[in-house]
Write an enzyme that holds these catalytic residues in place. Structure first.
Site, PDB file in Angstrom:
ATOM      1  N   ASP A 184      -4.474  -8.171   6.214  1.00 10.87           N
ATOM      2  CA  ASP A 184      -5.464  -9.118   5.706  1.00 10.87           C
ATOM      3  C   ASP A 184      -4.924 -10.535   5.609  1.00 10.87           C
ATOM      4  O   ASP A 184      -5.685 -11.498   5.741  1.00 10.87           O
ATOM      5  CB  ASP A 184      -5.960  -8.675   4.329  1.00 10.87           C
ATOM      6  CG  ASP A 184      -6.805  -7.430   4.409  1.00 10.87           C
ATOM      7  OD1 ASP A 184      -7.962  -7.536   4.835  1.00 10.87           O
ATOM      8  OD2 ASP A 184      -6.306  -6.342   4.069  1.00 10.87           O
TER       9      ASP A 184
ATOM     10  N   GLU B 157       0.844  -1.186   0.000  1.00 15.26           N
ATOM     11  CA  GLU B 157       0.000   0.000   0.000  1.00 15.26           C
ATOM     12  C   GLU B 157       0.883   1.240   0.000  1.00 15.26           C
ATOM     13  O   GLU B 157       1.932   1.256   0.643  1.00 15.26           O
ATOM     14  CB  GLU B 157      -0.918   0.001   1.228  1.00 15.26           C
ATOM     15  CG  GLU B 157      -1.874  -1.164   1.214  1.00 15.26           C
ATOM     16  CD  GLU B 157      -2.629  -1.360   2.513  1.00 15.26           C
ATOM     17  OE1 GLU B 157      -3.767  -1.865   2.448  1.00 15.26           O
ATOM     18  OE2 GLU B 157      -2.081  -1.034   3.585  1.00 15.26           O
TER      19      GLU B 157
END
Length: 401
Positions: free
Chosen positions: A170, A154
């Protein structure tokens, strides 16, 4: 779609310019950088995986200048997603063919807030709904990407600089590291595992009683694909939903008769909040004695996801208190230290009831840093690098062995 907890984690983590230090900071990115950040910067993508699979790369996100969602090609040119449908329609092929093992290729990163995905051997499947892009949901057994080995980083690149992190919020999957070189030639990187750390993590998780081994997902050919984060494990039925209940009950008992002090901002030590349990609620008061926010007794999923009963809005009261509580529950420091945040890693994960997924990830990181849960940045334990004058970004696929 990205879950709200993941979106919020990414925005908070990648938009904060200062390290959170002993707690949190109340400021965002610096208003101006010391030199203009160009429209795109080079991304050196290196494949040191040791695998022969074809790599596919995707740079997707929100174009900060317009707010449009889309993808960037290898030259950094932005392409807006077309309108989606219901049921979802196929997204355009945004893949970039990546380098072979031992090779490096250079892409251009635009001013995005988004993700760089990479997959091994197969292209990822993205679809579009009327609400936007549908991204892989690793906890969903019917997701079209469930049998593909992939991962993502990210990042945010804006006028104030670059923030890029490795993430395990996640899942824990294909190993990689991120880095940035600034215009002075200084290089910072994070995300590398210790030697043997990839297998070490999975072996440790397999040996953890209480259902934690069920987080591991393996393809029919024997390839280990990933370990689900514990919140996703609860959602998928792999981990008991009560896994943190004993710890929460003990916290509730302790603070029914004593006070939890939260000092959420490292740069504002006078800002304190005081938590006491009454029935099913933990009330927080300020230094004047006024109740400023209250939390219901959290369940395991709220703790692992730092959402629902531990929601953390972007404000200066509830959000910072919730971030601190989330870190304290995941690291199991709330019983051993009534002054939070506790930022001494020697006390993290010491209770038998803790986030063992996060514990085992941090144990295998070369620098000890990871994003194993949404607010792992409390105390500056996140795997994030940033610079206000980025010259080059790096993503390095690391060996599995």
């Amino acid at each position: 779609m990205l879950s709200l907890r993941t979106i919020r984690k990414a925005l908070v983590a990648l938009a904060a310019a200062a390290a959170v230090g002993a707690g949190l900071t109340a400021v965002g990115p610096a208003a101006t950088a010391t030199a203009a950040v160009p429209t795109t910067i080079p991304l050196n993508f290196t494949n040191n995986s040791g695998r022969s699979d074809q790599i596919y790369i995707y740079d997707i996100g929100t174009l900060l200048s317009t707010g449009q969602q889309g993808w960037a090609d290898a030259s950094g040119t932005f392409h807006a997603w077309p309108a989606g449908g219901n049921p979802p329609t196929a997204a355009p092929d945004a893949s970039i063919t990546g380098p072979a093992n031992g090779q490096t290729m250079t892409l251009r990163m635009p001013k995005f807030s988004g993700r760089v995905y990479f997959s091994y051997g197969q292209k990822l499947v993205f679809k579009l709904t009327t609400g936007g892009l549908v991204q892989p949901a690793v906890q969903n057994p019917s997701d079209p990407n469930v049998n593909i080995l992939f991962n993502w980083t990210e990042y945010t690149l804006n006028d104030s600089g670059l923030w890029i992190n490795s993430t395990q919020v996640d899942m824990f999957s294909a190993p990689y590291a991120v880095g940035v070189k600034n215009t002075s030639g200084t290089v910072k990187n994070t995300g590398h595992l210790k030697t043997g750390g990839y297998a070490g993590f999975f072996n440790a998780l397999k040996g953890q009683p209480g259902g934690w081994a069920n987080l591991i997902r393996t393809r029919s050919d024997g390839t280990i694909l990933r370990a689900l984060a514990p919140g996703h494990g609860i959602e998928a039925g792999a981990l008991p939903s009560t896994v943190m209940d004993d710890y929460v009950n003990r916290v509730w008992t302790k603070y029914s008769t004593s006070t939890l002090t939260v000092t959420p901002f490292a740069d504002q030590p006078a800002v304190k909040y005081y938590g006491r349990v009454s029935g099913n609620v933990m009330n927080f008061t300020n230094t004047s004695g006024a109740v400023v926010t209250s939390f219901q007794k959290p369940d395991s999923d709220s703790i692992f996801g730092c959402y629902k009963l531990l929601d953390a809005p972007n404000d200066l009261v509830r959000g910072p208190i919730s971030r601190t509580l989330c870190a304290g529950y995941n690291r199991s420091t709330l019983l051993t230290n009534s002054s939070q945040p506790d930022t001494s890693s020697t006390g993290f994960y010491q209770d038998v009831v803790t986030n063992h997924y996060a514990r085992k990830i941090h144990a295998q990181m070369a620098d000890g840093k990871a994003y194993a849960f949404a607010f792992d940045d409390v105390g500056n334990y996140e795997s994030l690098v940033n610079d206000s004058n980025p010259q080059t970004a790096y993503i390095t696929l690391d060996p599995f062995s």
